[in-house]
Write a protein that holds these residues in place. Structure first.
Motif: not given
Length: 172
Positions: A17-24, A26-40
């Motif tokens: 679960w620790v090994l699965i959580a690291i890429p998970g 990362t993917i969630l953080w990337s989606i957040f950054l993409i959505l945030f940059s599109m609003e700015q």
């Protein structure tokens, strides 16, 4: 080892679960950054930089006209809300109004455009919003947009700023 430890399914172990959580994560953080940059909205980036660059060459004619008229100017601020302009020309030309554009070096939402009214021989005055400290660009032109004087200033301005046509225009 007990018999229970060897027969435990993999999903009951913490390390997968620790090994699965690291890429998970990362993917969630990337989606957040993409959505945030599109609003700015970034005001420093020009959409059509090629046309803006070519426009610099087209606008040089107004600087040449200011040099041909022998224009120079002196700009000062009074009380932070009043802009005083003294235009000097060998032929003592007087325009009723001048357009003044104050552009912040990095923050486009602080830019100002105003009209300066003639208050005397070669003297003009305009009301402006107080300028924040930092680097500003000033562009003064007649209402017909035939000529212009440009310059850079750093606020707070302690002594009057002298404006002259750019060097390339004076050489022609």
């Amino acid at each position: 080892m007990t018999d229970d430890d060897t027969n435990r399914p993999w999903y009951r172990e913490p390390w997968p679960w620790v090994l699965i959580a690291i890429p998970g994560i990362t993917i969630l953080w990337s989606i957040f950054l993409i959505l945030f940059s599109m609003e700015q909205h970034v005001s420093m980036v020009e959409d059509d930089y090629y046309d803006e660059g070519m426009g610099i060459n087209r606008e040089l004619s107004r600087d040449i006209e200011a040099a041909n008229l022998g224009l120079s100017g002196r700009v000062s601020f009074t009380d932070g809300e009043r802009l005083d302009i003294l235009l000097e020309s060998p032929e003592r030309r007087n325009w009723e109004r001048l357009e003044v554009e104050l552009t912040h070096a990095t923050l486009g939402d602080r830019d100002q455009t105003t009209i300066a009214q003639r208050v005397g021989e070669g003297r003009y005055r305009a009301r402006i919003q107080p300028l924040s400290d930092g680097r500003w660009y000033i562009d003064i032109r007649n209402t017909g947009n035939d000529w212009r004087l440009r310059g850079a200033l750093k606020t707070p301005l302690e002594e009057p700023l002298t404006l002259q046509p750019i060097r390339e225009a004076r050489q022609q």
